[in-house]
Scaffold this motif. Structure first.
Motif, PDB file in Angstrom:
ATOM      1  N   UNK A 114      18.175  72.886  90.948  1.00 35.75           N
ATOM      2  CA  UNK A 114      17.071  72.091  91.490  1.00 35.75           C
ATOM      3  C   UNK A 114      17.591  70.715  91.901  1.00 35.75           C
ATOM      4  N   UNK A 115      16.783  69.930  92.605  1.00 34.77           N
ATOM      5  CA  UNK A 115      17.225  68.569  92.949  1.00 34.77           C
ATOM      6  C   UNK A 115      17.391  67.728  91.689  1.00 34.77           C
ATOM      7  N   UNK A 116      18.225  66.708  91.774  1.00 30.87           N
ATOM      8  CA  UNK A 116      18.337  65.756  90.671  1.00 30.87           C
ATOM      9  C   UNK A 116      17.017  65.048  90.454  1.00 30.87           C
ATOM     10  N   UNK A 117      16.701  64.780  89.189  1.00 32.83           N
ATOM     11  CA  UNK A 117      15.425  64.161  88.865  1.00 32.83           C
ATOM     12  C   UNK A 117      15.439  62.676  89.233  1.00 32.83           C
ATOM     13  N   UNK A 118      14.308  62.186  89.697  1.00 27.80           N
ATOM     14  CA  UNK A 118      14.136  60.781  90.069  1.00 27.80           C
ATOM     15  C   UNK A 118      13.196  60.149  89.056  1.00 27.80           C
ATOM     16  N   UNK A 119      13.706  59.201  88.295  1.00 25.08           N
ATOM     17  CA  UNK A 119      12.915  58.535  87.265  1.00 25.08           C
ATOM     18  C   UNK A 119      12.125  57.407  87.909  1.00 25.08           C
ATOM     19  N   UNK A 120      10.813  57.598  88.044  1.00 19.26           N
ATOM     20  CA  UNK A 120       9.974  56.655  88.779  1.00 19.26           C
ATOM     21  C   UNK A 120       9.811  55.308  88.084  1.00 19.26           C
ATOM     22  N   UNK A 121      10.166  55.237  86.811  1.00 21.14           N
ATOM     23  CA  UNK A 121      10.013  53.983  86.060  1.00 21.14           C
ATOM     24  C   UNK A 121      11.078  53.965  84.972  1.00 21.14           C
ATOM     25  N   UNK A 122      12.124  53.176  85.191  1.00 22.34           N
ATOM     26  CA  UNK A 122      13.284  53.205  84.294  1.00 22.34           C
ATOM     27  C   UNK A 122      13.696  51.800  83.885  1.00 22.34           C
ATOM     28  N   UNK A 123      14.228  51.704  82.659  1.00 20.36           N
ATOM     29  CA  UNK A 123      14.832  50.463  82.179  1.00 20.36           C
ATOM     30  C   UNK A 123      16.283  50.712  81.752  1.00 20.36           C
ATOM     31  N   UNK A 124      16.911  51.709  82.348  1.00 20.97           N
ATOM     32  CA  UNK A 124      18.279  52.077  81.989  1.00 20.97           C
ATOM     33  C   UNK A 124      19.340  51.171  82.614  1.00 20.97           C
ATOM     34  N   UNK A 125      18.987  50.419  83.638  1.00 21.15           N
ATOM     35  CA  UNK A 125      20.009  49.703  84.393  1.00 21.15           C
ATOM     36  C   UNK A 125      20.773  48.709  83.528  1.00 21.15           C
TER      37      UNK A 125
END
Length: 549
Positions: A114-125
């Motif tokens: 499947x496509x890679x997941x897109x995290x619509x709200x992240x604080x991982x940066x």
């Protein structure tokens, strides 16, 4: 007769190859004089050979074929059997494909691609500098994180420079934060008031510059102190600037508990007046007496959509949030025993609400409010007041302290409402997580696939993946990602749905999920065999169309 090298599956070696010497000979101005007919033949041979050289070079560009997979393409349609060819950083072909000579082949063993997941709200940066392999995200299938949430963001120029200088294993897209704009224009000592007209105009100019540099739009964190005091008109004017430049608006709304209804109406009004897409961040119902009213909230959102307002939401699959202690005081009167009592009876369960960190007394980390209250021989309401006061004193005494002084995981939601919000056709999945603390940072996406697809048949697998990929890209305005189709960026996940399981919990918030076999970012494998590969091809994703490679 053409040189034998043209028929081999290896590229020629200019300028020493026989082919290049021959081209040089027939195209040289110093070659023997030829008749007009010979001159014509010279040009014909030159063009033919150069075309063959170009064809040979292009045909030798590295490709990878992923065979025997069940493709769930991110559009919401059910799985179908196919193979997928990757060339460079893009998907070249999808279908019944045969391997090319010398092509790398990966046997998918009938697993789901499947496509890679897109995290619509992240604080991982914030953790990527220390952990550029992005294991927290890759291990749960996330290939793109969307940051700049809750009103706080980096300048696009700084973000672009950082991404160019630092190789990471996940893509990054960003909103521009309302609070960040306020800090630049009002100054940090003037945030607890509404902005004036001239200040709003200055913020609009800054926002417009960021949007032109690739920001997805405007984000706000209206429940948090630096933005809580902003007027609705201030937010509206900034939203209009975003709309004028084809941006979007995403918001941690002004209240998720006692004033939820009016907060929802504010974002609906922004969508109505600007005409642009608006999205509620991590939608929830956090007031105990309002639990089980998600159907009414969704009905209001549906009514707005029927009016032509493009309102959506993202949601994470947990009944506890992660934030500052101060959000438990809607009045912002942190010394009020009455408000503190409301907080521990209506807005969180003190027996299940855990301090993630607490700098003034590190020993409180990992303990519940009730446990700390018992230790201090106080009521939970009294303890809540004291914890905030001690944290404020700590900040004043140590203004240069880096990191969060206090963070709490607040238990304040019901499973019934979460299920309804996840099932709403216009919601997508997010983590709202970082590198540890709350388990959502390592397990939000796999938890949805495990809990709400396999264990409880709330969503079909293709629908759940649509909410993590193609639908998310659509909501955010991200192009050429989120779908498996020729020409799209090769951000991919190979997984075993029957084995998908999140393992992160409060006690071990960094446990890797199971069932994610491989992850590709821009055509390169970044995660396999439960560990990073060392490839770090992540890029800054902007509103512009991605470069072709």
């Amino acid at each position: 007769m053409l040189p034998e090298a043209l028929f081999h599956n290896t590229a020629p070696k200019p300028p020493d190859s026989i082919l290049w010497k021959f081209v040089s000979l027939v195209t040289s101005q110093d070659s023997l004089s030829l008749t007009s007919h010979h001159q014509h033949m010279k040009r014909l041979i030159s063009v033919t050979l150069l075309l063959l050289l170009s064809f040979t070079s292009q045909s030798q560009e590295k490709t990878t074929l992923i065979t025997r997979v069940q493709v769930i393409d991110g559009t919401g349609i059910p799985a179908y059997a196919a193979s997928v060819r990757i060339k460079g950083n893009r998907i070249q072909e999808v279908g019944n494909l045969k391997a090319l000579p010398g092509e790398a082949v990966i046997d998918g063993q009938n697993k789901v691609l499947c496509p890679g997941f897109i995290d619509a709200h992240s604080h991982h940066f914030s953790s990527l500098r220390k952990f550029p392999e992005a294991a927290a995200t890759n291990s749960q299938g996330i290939t793109t994180i969307v940051i700049g949430q809750d009103g706080n963001s980096y300048a696009m120029d700084s973000l672009r420079k950082w991404m160019q200088q630092n190789r990471v294993a996940v893509n990054v897209a960003s909103y521009t934060g309302h609070t960040t704009l306020r800090e630049k224009v009002l100054g940090e000592t003037q945030l607890l008031r509404a902005a004036g007209i001239a200040e709003i105009n200055a913020m609009q100019q800054l926002l417009a510059e960021e949007l032109r540099k690739g920001s997805l739009g405007l984000s706000s964190g209206l429940e948090y102190e630096p933005a809580f005091y902003s007027s609705q008109e201030e937010v509206m004017q900034l939203a209009k600037t975003a709309a004028a430049l084809n941006g979007r608006y995403i918001s941690h709304i002004r209240s998720e508990d006692v004033n939820l209804s009016s907060a929802v109406e504010e974002i609906i009004q922004i969508g109505r007046e600007t005409g642009m897409p608006v999205q509620i961040s991590h939608i929830k119902i956090a007031k105990r007496s309002d639990w089980h009213t998600s159907a009414a909230v969704i009905a209001r959102l549906q009514q707005a959509r029927q009016e032509g307002i493009n309102i959506t939401a993202d949601v994470y699959p947990y009944t506890f949030w992660n934030s500052t202690l101060k959000v438990l005081f809607p009045s912002r009167n942190y010394s009020s025993l009455e408000d503190a009592t409301l907080a521990v009876t209506q807005l969180c369960d003190p027996t299940g609400s855990v301090l993630v960190n607490y700098a003034p007394v590190p020993g409180y980390k990992g303990k519940t409010l009730s446990a700390i209250a018992a230790e201090r021989k106080e009521t939970p309401a009294q303890t809540l007041i004291r914890l905030i006061a001690m944290a404020d004193s700590f900040r004043r005494a140590r203004p240069d302290y880096e990191g969060s002084v206090e963070t709490i995981m607040g238990k304040s939601m019901t499973e019934d409402d979460i299920r309804n919000f996840i099932a709403w056709p216009h919601s997508v999945i997010c983590s709202d997580g970082g590198n540890g603390g709350h388990p959502r940072g390592y397990g939000a996406f796999t938890r949805v696939l495990s809990q709400y697809v396999r264990q409880e048949p709330l969503l079909p697998l293709a629908t759940a993946i649509h909410k993590m990929t193609g639908l998310t890209a659509e909501f955010l305005g991200i192009k050429e990602r989120g779908v498996i189709a020729p020409g799209y960026i090769a951000d991919l996940v190979l997984m075993q749905p029957e084995k998908i399981r999140d393992r992160a919990d409060i006690q071990n918030s960094k446990a890797f999920s199971e069932g994610i076999d491989r992850v590709w970012v821009s055509g390169q494998i970044t995660w396999q065999q439960q560990q990073p590969t060392g490839n770090r091809p992540g890029v800054l994703v902007t509103t512009a169309t991605p470069d072709k490679k």
